[in-house]
Design an enzyme around this catalytic site. Structure first.
Site, PDB file in Angstrom:
ATOM      1  N   CYS A  46      46.175  29.283  35.763  1.00  0.00           N
ATOM      2  CA  CYS A  46      47.161  29.484  34.691  1.00  0.00           C
ATOM      3  C   CYS A  46      47.077  28.364  33.656  1.00  0.00           C
ATOM      4  O   CYS A  46      47.215  28.608  32.446  1.00  0.00           O
ATOM      5  CB  CYS A  46      48.572  29.553  35.267  1.00  0.00           C
ATOM      6  SG  CYS A  46      48.826  30.925  36.413  1.00  0.00           S
ATOM      7  N   ARG A 121      48.297  38.823  36.318  1.00  0.00           N
ATOM      8  CA  ARG A 121      47.948  38.373  34.962  1.00  0.00           C
ATOM      9  C   ARG A 121      47.907  39.603  34.046  1.00  0.00           C
ATOM     10  O   ARG A 121      46.855  40.160  33.761  1.00  0.00           O
ATOM     11  CB  ARG A 121      46.604  37.644  34.976  1.00  0.00           C
ATOM     12  CG  ARG A 121      46.594  36.444  35.892  1.00  0.00           C
ATOM     13  CD  ARG A 121      45.307  35.652  35.824  1.00  0.00           C
ATOM     14  NE  ARG A 121      45.270  34.707  36.925  1.00  0.00           N
ATOM     15  CZ  ARG A 121      45.913  33.549  36.958  1.00  0.00           C
ATOM     16  NH1 ARG A 121      46.648  33.190  35.919  1.00  0.00           N
ATOM     17  NH2 ARG A 121      45.844  32.750  38.008  1.00  0.00           N
TER      18      ARG A 121
END
Length: 216
Positions: A46, A121
């Site tokens: 991330c 995601r």
């Protein structure tokens, strides 16, 4: 759960930039936006994604597109993580991040995989009318390619503005390069018009149903 072509749900969200109403916050400015979820703050993949998005922020903004992140973390965790990124990686995250700590918006959008408690995601591209134009999912173990998302946004905008379609790997397609595809003829008259346009050199065709042209 929402799908491509639907209106993005109206919702107020708490972010690192304060409370924002979606999609109005962006659409009232005539902007598109990219809502992307990440599994958790202070995680390696991330962090690389947020660094990469910030590095490409001006490219998205030149297209009239604003990014906004989301995870089920609380806002103070977002803020602390942004501070860490700035202090350790030398990049200041300028776009807002939604603190969806109860997971309500993530659930509504289908961002949380079955049996999971954190978001995948996900990427939602929403146009200036508040319509969802694209949805892309990546698994937690693979980071997104923002250059591909940038290509997708450019292609969607060109398609919207010109009524055309874009080929595989546009603008570097193996068959037609950076040219765009004219929607296939759906009537006998349209077929005739395609053939006439080809004869005049206005368009190129492999066949009447596969015609393409250079954008002016």
């Amino acid at each position: 759960m929402v799908v491509i072509g639907e209106k993005f749900p109206e919702v107020e969200v708490k972010t690192t930039h304060g409370v924002i109403k979606l999609p109005d916050h962006f659409t009232k400015q005539g902007k598109w936006f990219i809502l992307f979820s990440h599994p958790a703050d202070f995680t390696p993949v991330c962090t690389t994604e947020f660094y990469g998005m910030q590095k490409r922020l001006e490219e998205f903004r030149k297209l009239g597109v604003e990014p906004i992140g989301l995870s089920v973390d609380q806002v103070f965790a977002h803020i602390k993580w942004m501070e860490w990124i700035k202090e350790n990686l030398g990049v200041e995250i300028e776009f807002p991040i939604i603190a969806d700590d109860r997971g309500e918006l993530a659930e509504k959008l289908g961002m949380i995989p079955s049996g999971a408690t954190i978001t995948a995601r996900a990427v939602f591209i929403v146009d200036d009318k508040g319509i969802i134009r694209a949805i892309v999912y990546y698994p937690a173990e693979v980071g997104r390619d923002w250059d591909e998302i940038l290509r997708l946004v450019k292609a969607l905008k060109i398609s919207t503005e010109n009524g055309v379609a874009l080929p595989h790997k546009w603008p570097n397609n193996e068959l037609i390069g950076d040219k765009v595809i004219i929607p296939p003829a759906s009537t006998v008259e349209e077929k005739k018009q395609r053939e006439e346009a080809k004869a005049k050199g206005e368009i190129e065709c492999y066949d009447w149903w596969f015609c393409y042209k250079k954008l002016k």
